[in-house]
Write an enzyme that holds these catalytic residues in place. Sequence first.
Site: not given
Ligand SMILES: *Cc1c(COP(=O)(O)O)cnc(C)c1O
Length: 409
Positions: A141, A226, A255
């Site tokens: 994700f 990520d 986050k």
């Molecule tokens: C939550 C998340 C995102 C997206 O972050 P947003 O602040 O909602 O745009 C991207 N990568 C990972 C691994 C995430 O958990």
Amino acid sequence: MNNLRPEETIALSDRYLMRTYTRAPVAPVRGAGARLWDAGGKEYLDFTAGIAVCSLGHCHPRVVEAIRQQAARLMHCSNLYYIEQQARLAALLAEHSGLERVFFCNSGAEAVEGAIKLARKWGKIHKGKESYEIITAFNSFHGRTLACITATGQLKYQKGFEPLPRGFRYVPFNDLAALEEAVNDHTCAVMLEPVQGEGGINVAGRDYLRGVRELCDRAGLLLIFDEVQCGMGRTGRLFAHQRYDVKPDVMTLAKALGGGFPIGALLAREEVARAFEPGDHASTFGGNPLACAAGLAALQAILEEGLAANAARMGEYLRKRLWGLASRYPFVKEVRGLGLMVGIELTEPGAPFVERCREKGLLINCVNGYVLRLVPPLTITEREVDEAAGVLDEVFKEAIKEKEGEARH
Ligand SMILES: *Cc1c(COP(=O)(O)O)cnc(C)c1O
């Protein structure tokens, strides 16, 4: 300002907001530590922590104070000029990650979007103009912009939004041979979450991540981690990749980076960051004084209060408690995770369990249909872990009783 009653907030939201979220009927108006309260005074133990955002607990005093002071001094300043808090946060992140350059944005998706642009620009410069493809994992994700849903290896996020940008290819997670096979003349980068969050709390194997690093070195590819969800202390080290001793070339954060305040960041090695020249990328709000003051306070708190170490300790304790439950309930298939990123995989849909936990005052959520996700604040105590485990035990017990009841009828 008087708060609306929870029912009023819910009715107003249902009337005026776009239907993008499936919300539970909870409307918190106050938080402290791992607790939330609604306007009626109902208390919740929060094991979602804003989906791994409120890692310092709700309204950590250091973050609150930093925001209060900075808000009164200077909230916004354009990147036409120099911003003290931005520079200081960049320096601290660089020092602790070993990635020398930082770009600030406002969310995880923006950080990933920046990483994609950086990888493509780097590919063009170092590998030729046909080098643009990024390999990602199934069940990954990476956010909700068009490029990010395309980078995300899950069809459900892409359906209905075609045409999608080109240049992405997917491989099974934790399968090095599949990745080797997917690399081709167009590949410029590999992007992975060291621990997949939304995809079901899937932990990368040590040999896998090391193998991926070696493959990227051999093939001249960028390795992007990520760490939007698994970073900032959650897995027991400040950055998840530090638990593997595998260093990426590029890393995304968001986050928990702002301790509850919106901020994202893209980090890269000096030689890679050099691909971006003035004018290549920008964000109006990116790295504003207020967000960076919050980020600075949050990062200092994580470091000085030893929260990554607490995440490692409490994560182990939580998983131990959950394994204890698992052996008693046949529908608990597996307990897994790293630090305080914990998943309970069930053999049946998780949503009803989430609902029952909520009724008993415990907030968790469900990812990928069958996995209960527990990502409490890193400040969590043994007593709070016991409390959560107790609620889960009750909920599982009730489910067993119901099944027995159904079987008798
Ligand atoms: C939550 C998340 C995102 C997206 O972050 P947003 O602040 O909602 O745009 C991207 N990568 C990972 C691994 C995430 O958990």
